[in-house]
Motif scaffolding. Sequence first.
Motif, short mmCIF file in Angstrom:
data_model
loop_
_atom_site.label_atom_id
_atom_site.label_comp_id
_atom_site.label_asym_id
_atom_site.label_seq_id
_atom_site.Cartn_x
_atom_site.Cartn_y
_atom_site.Cartn_z
N SER A 137 27.64 8.09 2.03
CA SER A 137 27.09 9.46 2.05
C SER A 137 26.07 9.77 0.94
CB SER A 137 28.22 10.51 2.11
OG SER A 137 28.89 10.57 0.87
N LYS A 138 25.70 8.77 0.20
CA LYS A 138 24.59 8.95 -0.76
C LYS A 138 23.28 9.08 0.03
CE LYS A 138 25.54 7.46 -5.37
NZ LYS A 138 26.96 7.08 -5.29
N VAL A 139 22.34 9.86 -0.53
CA VAL A 139 21.03 9.98 0.10
C VAL A 139 19.99 9.46 -0.89
CG1 VAL A 139 19.34 11.59 1.06
CG2 VAL A 139 21.78 11.97 1.45
N VAL A 140 19.20 8.47 -0.45
CA VAL A 140 18.22 7.85 -1.36
C VAL A 140 16.81 8.20 -0.88
CG1 VAL A 140 17.48 5.65 -2.39
CG2 VAL A 140 19.83 5.91 -1.58
N ARG A 171 0.84 -1.21 0.00
CA ARG A 171 0.00 0.00 0.00
C ARG A 171 0.87 1.26 0.00
NH1 ARG A 171 -3.34 -2.15 3.68
NH2 ARG A 171 -2.52 -0.94 5.43
N LEU A 172 1.88 1.27 0.86
CA LEU A 172 2.74 2.46 0.98
C LEU A 172 3.65 2.65 -0.23
CD1 LEU A 172 3.70 2.00 4.71
CD2 LEU A 172 2.45 3.98 3.81
N ALA A 173 3.99 1.55 -0.91
CA ALA A 173 4.95 1.63 -2.02
C ALA A 173 4.32 2.04 -3.34
CB ALA A 173 5.66 0.28 -2.18
N ARG A 174 3.00 1.87 -3.44
CA ARG A 174 2.34 2.14 -4.71
C ARG A 174 2.63 3.55 -5.24
NH1 ARG A 174 -0.93 -1.84 -6.34
NH2 ARG A 174 -1.51 -2.76 -4.35
N GLY A 175 3.33 3.62 -6.38
CA GLY A 175 3.64 4.92 -6.98
C GLY A 175 4.66 5.73 -6.21
N ARG A 176 5.28 5.14 -5.17
CA ARG A 176 6.23 5.88 -4.33
C ARG A 176 7.61 5.24 -4.42
NH1 ARG A 176 2.67 7.79 -0.33
NH2 ARG A 176 4.21 9.31 0.39
N ASN A 177 8.52 5.67 -3.53
CA ASN A 177 9.89 5.18 -3.56
C ASN A 177 10.12 4.14 -2.46
OD1 ASN A 177 10.78 7.21 -5.59
ND2 ASN A 177 10.22 8.62 -3.94
N ALA A 178 10.60 2.96 -2.87
CA ALA A 178 10.85 1.88 -1.91
C ALA A 178 12.34 1.59 -1.84
CB ALA A 178 10.09 0.62 -2.34
N LYS A 217 7.41 10.36 9.46
CA LYS A 217 7.37 9.33 8.42
C LYS A 217 8.65 9.35 7.59
CE LYS A 217 2.38 8.78 7.76
NZ LYS A 217 1.93 9.51 8.96
N LEU A 218 9.11 8.17 7.20
CA LEU A 218 10.35 8.03 6.45
C LEU A 218 10.35 8.90 5.18
CD1 LEU A 218 13.04 6.36 6.11
CD2 LEU A 218 11.70 4.80 4.70
N LYS A 219 11.47 9.59 4.94
CA LYS A 219 11.59 10.42 3.74
C LYS A 219 12.86 10.09 2.96
CE LYS A 219 8.88 12.71 1.63
NZ LYS A 219 7.80 11.76 1.37
N GLU A 220 13.95 9.80 3.70
CA GLU A 220 15.24 9.54 3.05
C GLU A 220 16.03 8.48 3.80
OE1 GLU A 220 16.32 13.99 1.26
OE2 GLU A 220 16.96 13.44 3.29
N VAL A 221 16.81 7.71 3.03
CA VAL A 221 17.74 6.76 3.62
C VAL A 221 19.15 7.27 3.31
CG1 VAL A 221 18.62 4.40 3.54
CG2 VAL A 221 16.16 4.81 3.41
N VAL A 222 19.92 7.51 4.36
CA VAL A 222 21.29 8.01 4.18
C VAL A 222 22.25 6.82 4.30
CG1 VAL A 222 23.03 9.67 4.95
CG2 VAL A 222 20.59 10.17 5.28
N LEU A 223 23.14 6.69 3.31
CA LEU A 223 24.07 5.55 3.30
C LEU A 223 25.43 5.96 3.85
CD1 LEU A 223 23.18 4.13 -0.23
CD2 LEU A 223 22.11 3.62 1.98
N LYS A 224 26.22 4.97 4.29
CA LYS A 224 27.58 5.26 4.80
C LYS A 224 28.45 5.86 3.70
CE LYS A 224 27.83 2.88 9.02
NZ LYS A 224 27.95 1.56 9.61
#
Length: 598
Positions: free
Chosen positions: A415-418, A328-335, A406-413
Motif C-alpha cells: 500500500s505504499k505509493v511511489v 530522456r524521460l528520467a532526466r531530473g524526474r522520478n524513476a 502518463k505514469l504518475k505513481e506506482v502503487v505497491l501491494k
Amino acid sequence: MGGCFSKPKPVELKIEVVLPEKERGKDELSASGKGSPRAYQGNGTARHFHTEECLPAPHSYPGPQDCVEAAVCHVKDLENGQMREVELGWGKVLLLKDNGEFHALGHKCPHYGAPLVKGVLSRGRVRCPWHGACFNISTGDLEDFPGLDSLHKFQVKIEKEKVYVRASKQALQLQRRTKVMAKCISPSAGHSGSTNVLIVGAGAAGLVCAETLRQEGFSDRIVLCTLDRHLPYDRPKLSKSLDAQSEQLALRPKEFFRAYGIEVLTEAQVVTVDVRNKKVVFKDGFKLEYSKLLLAPGSSPKTLSCKGKEVENVFTIRTPEDANRVVRLARGRNAVIVGAGFLGMEVAAYLTEKAHSVSVVELEETPFRRFLGERVGRALMKMFENNQVKFYMQTEVSELRAQEGKLKEVVLKSSKVVRADVCVVGIGAVPATGFLRQSGIGLDSRGFIPVNKMMQTNVPGVFAAGDAVTFPLAWRNNRKVNIPHWQMAHAQGRVVAQNMLAQEAEISTVPYLWTAMFGKSLRYAGYGEGFDDVIIQGDLEELKFVAFYTKGDEVIAVASMNCDPIVSKVAEVLASGRAIRKREVETGDMSWLTGKGS
C-alpha cells in the motif's frame, strides 16, 4: 596472421584458393547434404576468398617499410607460463612463453579492449580477465567467446639470446583480426524464394553462426532475419549504457554484411515454420524455402499484469530506442525499476546520476538473491543504497496510476505509493517460441526448444541456439539447462554452423557472464542453479571478494569483484575438466588455482 616477410607487395588482394578435388568434396556439400547446383558448376571450380575487408590478411605480404622489428627482451626474462606487454614503437604486443616457446599476439581483447597480460595463460590459450574470451596462442584465433574477432599473431625469432618480434604497423594499430571469409557466390542470392541457410534471430547466436559458416568456406546463400529494425547489435550494453545510439552498438558495419553476402531481413517476423516442406512464412506473406534452419528467436520480456498496465512511459528494455527514451524521460524526474535482477539493477545504477530519484521494487528480500545468494546480494544492495537508490523489497506492484495517460505513481501491494515519471520492468523473460507451436518442432512445457549437444532439435536439419533453448551442460553431467547469456549464445551459434557443415561439434563451453554497476564489475563463471552453500573469501563490505557457490562437495560457480583474473582462472580449471572441491576453497589457500599448489 599479420606476419611480415620481405616479398614484393601484391598490387591487389583478391585471392583465389583452388582446393584439390578430394578436399573440395566435403566442402562443396551444401547445407542439404547434396552438392549445390547453384554454387558449383562443373569440375574444378575455384573457391573465391576476397580479403580486402580484413587487412592485413594471412596471405598479404607487407613490404619491409610496412613492418617494424625490435628486440623486446632477453630469452631468460620470461619463465614458462609468463606473459608481458612489450612495446614495438607502433604499438604494444603481448609476449608470452609456453612450453619453452615464445609467442607474440595482439595485446588487447577485441571484445572490449581488456589487457590480456592480466588474463590467464593455460592449455595453449589466453583467457581474457574481463569477460572470458579465449585466444589460441599459436594462431591468435578466437576459441571461446564473447566477441567476434581474433588476435593478430606476430613473428618471433631468437638471435644471440635476444627475443625479436616483427609485426606489420597496420596490425599493431588495428588490434583485431577478422578471419578470412568466403563470399556468397550463389547466383540467386538476394532475390529468390529459397536459401540454403535461414537463421531466425539476429542476436549473438545468429550472427556467429553466419560468420562461422563463411569462415569455414561456405559460399552459398545465408539469410538472417530479425524482428529488430537494426543490424545485429550489442544487446548487453542496452541496460548498462542506456544513452548509446544504435550505430555505436552495431556489432558489424553494413558493409560487412554486403561484403560477405550475409543477407539481413530487418523487421521480419516469422509466423509459421513448415518443416515438411522446409519453408517459413513471414507476417507479410513472404515465403522462403530453406535447406538448413537455425532458430535463435531469443526471449520476450514479461510485462506487468496489474491495473493500469497500459499507461504511458512504462518500458521493458528491448531496443536502443527503448533505452534512449527511458533516459530522456528520467532526466531530473522520478524513476521506478520493477525487478532487482541484472537488467533492473544495471538500469537503476545507470539512472542514479540522471534521475531525481531511483526506486527499486522486488519480490525477494535481497537483489540477485537466487543468483548470487543472500550475502553477496546484501553487499550489492548496500552499494546501491550508498548511491541513493531506495528499495521496496518483498512486495510487488498492484497498480500504475496515470495523469493524462502518463505514469504518475506506482502503487505497491504493501500500500505504499511511489512517485514515478518513468518505470522500467525487468521481471524476467519467456522464450519467444509461440510461432513454433504447431510446427512439429519440440518445445518443453515452458516453451523452450530442447536440443542435443550438437544443438539439433527433434527435426533433422533444424537447429536452435541462444536464450530460447535448453541444452545438455557437459560439465554438470549433461543436465538440461537454459543459460540466457551473451557468451553462451555466441558459443552455441558456432556449434550450429559447424554441424550444418557436418563437422560433428559439441557444445562444451563454461558459462561466463558479467554485470557492471557504478563503474564496478562483477564477473561470474559456472552454473550455480541449486547451490546449497556460498563460501566467501575477501571483504564483502569493501566489494573485494570471491564467492564460491557449492553443491554438496563440489564448486559449481564463482563470482568476484575487484579480484581479476580469478573468475577467468576458475573458468579455465572447469573447462579443463577438473572438478573443484569445496574443501579446496574453504581454507582460503588459493594455491591450487594459481598453479603453485597440487
